[in-house]
Design an enzyme around this catalytic site. Structure first.
Site, short mmCIF file in Angstrom:
data_model
loop_
_atom_site.label_atom_id
_atom_site.label_comp_id
_atom_site.label_asym_id
_atom_site.label_seq_id
_atom_site.Cartn_x
_atom_site.Cartn_y
_atom_site.Cartn_z
N HIS A 95 45.57 39.14 32.38
CA HIS A 95 45.28 38.76 33.77
C HIS A 95 46.56 38.86 34.60
O HIS A 95 47.66 38.56 34.10
CB HIS A 95 44.71 37.34 33.82
CG HIS A 95 44.15 37.00 35.16
ND1 HIS A 95 44.94 36.61 36.21
CD2 HIS A 95 42.89 37.05 35.65
CE1 HIS A 95 44.18 36.43 37.28
NE2 HIS A 95 42.93 36.69 36.96
N GLU A 167 41.00 44.55 38.66
CA GLU A 167 41.30 43.46 39.57
C GLU A 167 42.48 43.85 40.47
O GLU A 167 43.65 43.59 40.10
CB GLU A 167 41.66 42.20 38.79
CG GLU A 167 40.53 41.67 37.94
CD GLU A 167 40.59 40.16 37.80
OE1 GLU A 167 39.61 39.52 38.16
OE2 GLU A 167 41.62 39.63 37.35
C1 PEP Z 1 40.54 36.40 39.10
O1 PEP Z 1 41.67 35.94 39.31
O2 PEP Z 1 40.22 36.80 37.99
C2 PEP Z 1 39.59 36.44 40.22
C3 PEP Z 1 38.69 37.36 40.22
O3 PEP Z 1 39.76 35.47 41.17
P1 PEP Z 1 38.98 35.31 42.56
O4 PEP Z 1 37.51 35.62 42.30
O5 PEP Z 1 39.21 33.90 42.98
O6 PEP Z 1 39.58 36.31 43.50
#
Ligand code: PEP
Length: 254
Positions: A95, A167
């Site tokens: 992450h 992400e």
């Molecule tokens: C994450 O950090 O994995 C994430 C998707 O956070 P958020 O949905 O709060 O942006």
């Protein structure tokens, strides 16, 4: 392919809060059989969540991190064996918050991915570019570099057990419910790049069967349009997964 929606609670919820969430959430999604749901709670509430999830076939347990060794002198760490023991099926690895705040690099993440697979834990491998990298046109280079390093030594059968979470770091809410997600077009472009990377590293058929999920400010208001894109096979949800109703709404928007 069944979509996968995973909750990343990060460093939130006491044991009793986790239990109340699961009690409410189970009722809300009891009819949602066409989706795989994963709840990644902090280590301290994994056992309580595992107990509450017994008998609810469509909700699986996940952790947010782990060490790559089975046991040993690693103060403060949790091993893959311990996660299996408690009933985890999934583990989030790499992450961006682990990379940024705890200096995890692709080399370490690769060791963790291999260890997870060796213990039949399904890794949810997170990759993504930051804003500066995006602005300077380096998004694809960053993704390729992370994929090459984090997936080193992974074979065709193993990649099918994994899930890749795209992400983009600039889209992650860090707790701000008004933070902007990636547009569905930008998200799709990243997912397509990852799919093509998997096709050239493994083969087309394998690439088609690996779930690539989107993470970054996914919420009930935008989940449907993101989840309808051809290469988006689910979502990793941070902030909006802390509330049972909003997390269930995301799942129902599929
Ligand atoms: C994450 O950090 O994995 C994430 C998707 O956070 P958020 O949905 O709060 O942006």
């Amino acid at each position: 392919m069944k979509k996968l929606i995973a909750a990343n609670w990060k460093m939130n919820k006491s044991i009793s809060e986790a239990i109340s969430f699961i009690e409410e959430f189970k009722r809300l999604v009891s009819n949602e059989k066409n989706v795989d749901i994963v709840v990644c709670s902090p280590f301290t509430s994994l056992q309580a969540v595992a107990n509450k999830l017994k008998g609810s076939g469509n909700i699986k347990l996940g952790a947010q991190n782990m060490h790559f060794e089975d046991s040993g002198a690693y103060t403060g760490e949790i091993s893959p064996l311990m996660l299996k023991d408690i009933g985890c099926e999934y583990v989030i690895l790499g992450h961006s918050e682990r990379r940024e705040f705890f200096d995890e690099d692709d080399f370490l993440i690769n060791k963790k991915v291999i260890a997870a697979l060796n213990h039949s834990l399904k890794p949810i491998l997170c990759i993504g570019e930051n804003l500066e990298q995006r602005k300077s046109g380096k998004t694809n280079d960053v993704l390729e570099n992370q994929l090459e390093k984090c997936l080193k030594g992974i074979d065709k059968n193993q990649i099918l057990e994994m899930c890749i979470a795209y992400e983009p770091i600039w889209a992650i809410s860090r707790g701000d419910p008004n933070h902007k997600p990636a547009t569905k077009e930008d998200a799709e472009e990243g997912h397509k790049f990852i799919r093509n990377f998997l096709a050239s590293t493994f083969d087309e058929k394998t690439a088609k069967n690996v779930r690539i999920i989107y993470g970054g400010s996914m919420k009930p208001e935008n989940a449907k349009e993101l989840l309808q894109m051809p290469n988006i096979d689910g979502g990793l949800v941070g902030n909006a997964s802390l509330n049972a109703k909003s997390f269930a709404e995301i799942i129902k928007s599929i």
